[in-house]
Write a protein that holds these residues in place. Sequence first.
Motif, PDB file in Angstrom:
ATOM      1  N   THR A   5       0.848  -1.163   0.065  1.00 24.75           N
ATOM      2  CA  THR A   5      -0.052  -0.106   0.078  1.00 24.75           C
ATOM      3  C   THR A   5       0.715   1.292   0.154  1.00 24.75           C
ATOM      4  OG1 THR A   5      -0.154  -0.045   2.223  1.00 24.75           O
ATOM      5  CG2 THR A   5      -1.920  -1.136   1.301  1.00 24.75           C
ATOM      6  N   TYR A   6       0.328   2.435  -0.439  1.00 25.06           N
ATOM      7  CA  TYR A   6       0.900   3.703  -0.483  1.00 25.06           C
ATOM      8  C   TYR A   6      -0.306   4.711   0.016  1.00 25.06           C
ATOM      9  CZ  TYR A   6       3.152   8.029  -2.145  1.00 25.06           C
ATOM     10  OH  TYR A   6       3.752   9.091  -2.223  1.00 25.06           O
ATOM     11  N   ILE A   7       0.083   5.242   1.093  1.00 26.93           N
ATOM     12  CA  ILE A   7      -0.865   6.129   1.578  1.00 26.93           C
ATOM     13  C   ILE A   7      -0.841   7.470   1.349  1.00 26.93           C
ATOM     14  CG2 ILE A   7      -1.874   7.197   3.958  1.00 26.93           C
ATOM     15  CD1 ILE A   7      -0.408   4.547   5.201  1.00 26.93           C
ATOM     16  N   THR A   8      -1.863   7.894   1.003  1.00 24.31           N
ATOM     17  CA  THR A   8      -2.087   9.520   0.445  1.00 24.31           C
ATOM     18  C   THR A   8      -3.115  10.146   1.484  1.00 24.31           C
ATOM     19  OG1 THR A   8      -3.948   9.447  -0.951  1.00 24.31           O
ATOM     20  CG2 THR A   8      -2.018   8.640  -2.037  1.00 24.31           C
ATOM     21  N   LEU A   9      -3.313  11.540   1.298  1.00 21.35           N
ATOM     22  CA  LEU A   9      -4.154  12.210   2.149  1.00 21.35           C
ATOM     23  C   LEU A   9      -5.498  12.043   1.866  1.00 21.35           C
ATOM     24  CD1 LEU A   9      -2.253  15.755   2.354  1.00 21.35           C
ATOM     25  CD2 LEU A   9      -2.351  14.170   4.045  1.00 21.35           C
ATOM     26  N   LEU A  10      -5.767  11.446   0.603  1.00 19.42           N
ATOM     27  CA  LEU A  10      -7.127  11.216  -0.052  1.00 19.42           C
ATOM     28  C   LEU A  10      -7.457   9.943   0.188  1.00 19.42           C
ATOM     29  CD1 LEU A  10      -7.217  13.466  -3.180  1.00 19.42           C
ATOM     30  CD2 LEU A  10      -7.684  14.157  -0.793  1.00 19.42           C
ATOM     31  N   GLY A  11      -6.691   8.970   0.596  1.00 21.91           N
ATOM     32  CA  GLY A  11      -6.853   7.476   0.566  1.00 21.91           C
ATOM     33  C   GLY A  11      -5.588   6.847   0.486  1.00 21.91           C
ATOM     34  N   THR A  12      -5.875   5.149   0.596  1.00 19.57           N
ATOM     35  CA  THR A  12      -4.540   4.368   0.460  1.00 19.57           C
ATOM     36  C   THR A  12      -4.766   3.712  -0.939  1.00 19.57           C
ATOM     37  OG1 THR A  12      -4.630   4.161   2.696  1.00 19.57           O
ATOM     38  CG2 THR A  12      -3.483   2.349   1.484  1.00 19.57           C
ATOM     39  N   ILE A  13      -3.758   3.699  -1.698  1.00 20.74           N
ATOM     40  CA  ILE A  13      -3.485   2.883  -3.055  1.00 20.74           C
ATOM     41  C   ILE A  13      -2.933   1.576  -2.607  1.00 20.74           C
ATOM     42  CG2 ILE A  13      -2.401   3.046  -5.080  1.00 20.74           C
ATOM     43  CD1 ILE A  13      -2.199   6.077  -4.813  1.00 20.74           C
ATOM     44  N   HIS A  14      -3.624   0.633  -3.296  1.00 20.32           N
ATOM     45  CA  HIS A  14      -3.091  -0.756  -3.272  1.00 20.32           C
ATOM     46  C   HIS A  14      -2.287  -1.198  -4.547  1.00 20.32           C
ATOM     47  CE1 HIS A  14      -5.041  -2.363   0.466  1.00 20.32           C
ATOM     48  NE2 HIS A  14      -5.687  -1.124   0.259  1.00 20.32           N
ATOM     49  N   TYR A  15      -1.276  -1.843  -4.586  1.00 23.01           N
ATOM     50  CA  TYR A  15      -0.482  -2.376  -5.634  1.00 23.01           C
ATOM     51  C   TYR A  15       0.085  -3.573  -5.461  1.00 23.01           C
ATOM     52  CZ  TYR A  15       3.564  -0.273  -3.127  1.00 23.01           C
ATOM     53  OH  TYR A  15       4.515  -0.069  -2.203  1.00 23.01           O
ATOM     54  N   TRP A  16       0.399  -4.372  -6.518  1.00 20.83           N
ATOM     55  CA  TRP A  16       1.085  -5.727  -6.436  1.00 20.83           C
ATOM     56  C   TRP A  16       2.496  -5.678  -7.082  1.00 20.83           C
ATOM     57  CZ3 TRP A  16      -3.722  -4.291  -6.281  1.00 20.83           C
ATOM     58  CH2 TRP A  16      -4.672  -4.864  -5.795  1.00 20.83           C
ATOM     59  N   ILE A  17       3.674  -5.951  -6.484  1.00 18.23           N
ATOM     60  CA  ILE A  17       4.638  -5.991  -7.106  1.00 18.23           C
ATOM     61  C   ILE A  17       5.811  -6.996  -6.919  1.00 18.23           C
ATOM     62  CG2 ILE A  17       5.674  -5.049  -4.907  1.00 18.23           C
ATOM     63  CD1 ILE A  17       7.287  -2.996  -6.734  1.00 18.23           C
ATOM     64  N   HIS A  18       6.577  -7.303  -7.884  1.00 18.55           N
ATOM     65  CA  HIS A  18       7.330  -8.462  -7.587  1.00 18.55           C
ATOM     66  C   HIS A  18       8.803  -8.045  -8.125  1.00 18.55           C
ATOM     67  CE1 HIS A  18       9.791 -12.105  -8.802  1.00 18.55           C
ATOM     68  NE2 HIS A  18       9.342 -12.573  -7.563  1.00 18.55           N
ATOM     69  N   MET A  19       9.806  -7.510  -7.358  1.00 16.74           N
ATOM     70  CA  MET A  19      11.220  -7.202  -7.693  1.00 16.74           C
ATOM     71  C   MET A  19      12.105  -8.357  -7.833  1.00 16.74           C
ATOM     72  SD  MET A  19      10.718  -3.915  -8.291  1.00 16.74           S
ATOM     73  CE  MET A  19      12.152  -2.980  -8.089  1.00 16.74           C
ATOM     74  N   ILE A  20      12.939  -8.098  -8.724  1.00 11.68           N
ATOM     75  CA  ILE A  20      14.039  -9.167  -8.856  1.00 11.68           C
ATOM     76  C   ILE A  20      15.383  -8.627  -8.657  1.00 11.68           C
ATOM     77  CG2 ILE A  20      15.330 -10.862 -10.535  1.00 11.68           C
ATOM     78  CD1 ILE A  20      12.779 -10.888 -12.196  1.00 11.68           C
TER      79      ILE A  20
END
Length: 271
Positions: A5-20
């Motif tokens: 998640t990434y928190i902003t003042l307007l709400g929380t953004i959900h994302y999915w990630i896979h880093m190599i």
Amino acid sequence: MLEKTYITLLGTIHYWIHMIDTDIATLVFLPGLTADHRLFEKQIEYFQGKYNVFVWDAPAHAASWPFQFDFDLFDKVKWLNGIFKQENITRPVIVGQSMGGYVGQTYAELYPENLKGFVSIDSAPLQRKYVTGMELWLLKRMEPVYFYYPWKSLLKSGTNGVAVSEYGRKLMYEIMMVYDGDKKRYSQIAGHGFKILANAMEANLPYEIKCPALLICGEQDHAGSCIRYNKAWHKNTGIPLEWIKGAGHNSNTDKPEIVNRLIERVVKQIQ
């Protein structure tokens, strides 16, 4: 894929990630308006393990809710860049479908040195010169159109109208059913998205793509005037344009194998 998640003042953004490895390209998949991260499941399946991969539910979409509708396209891009910093993504290749392509062009405007590659899938140019005044006027007034349109009719047009394949239509139906029983939210997402798109066009910025890029468009894409826009975009910029036979507006779900190979071709230019 790890959900974060990434928190902003307007709400929380959900994302999915896979880093190599932070030194290799990160494919940043940005779904279109009202779609969510599942739109790119065939791309994630193909690229995960080869490159870093990222996909989000855009603000107010699906898991990224609740979220206040008090942001523009530039805010969206600043949050995206904030996520890149949070995850140490230094070589982003943005692959944007429809609205995701507009987000990618806005990113190119704000952070031209950061963007390493850009693939537009059934999107269109963001420059003001491509649209008429009437088109902009309509874009700003779409929320009530969606709200008063019968939900069953929206479901039909939102699935059959964007995809040709059985898989693509079934997937879009499942994505739309997130909003079943809450047409007000669906209408707000669509209406707000079109409005901030019109505002970004009226800003009349260059939105120049300075990195390796590719335009992809389904031959049966009947969403708006995508085919006409892509022809003009290609003609005016020289960015290569690939037509996908047997594909609609969501060509990455209709013909994933072809689209995946085209995306990989762009990534190999920057490795």
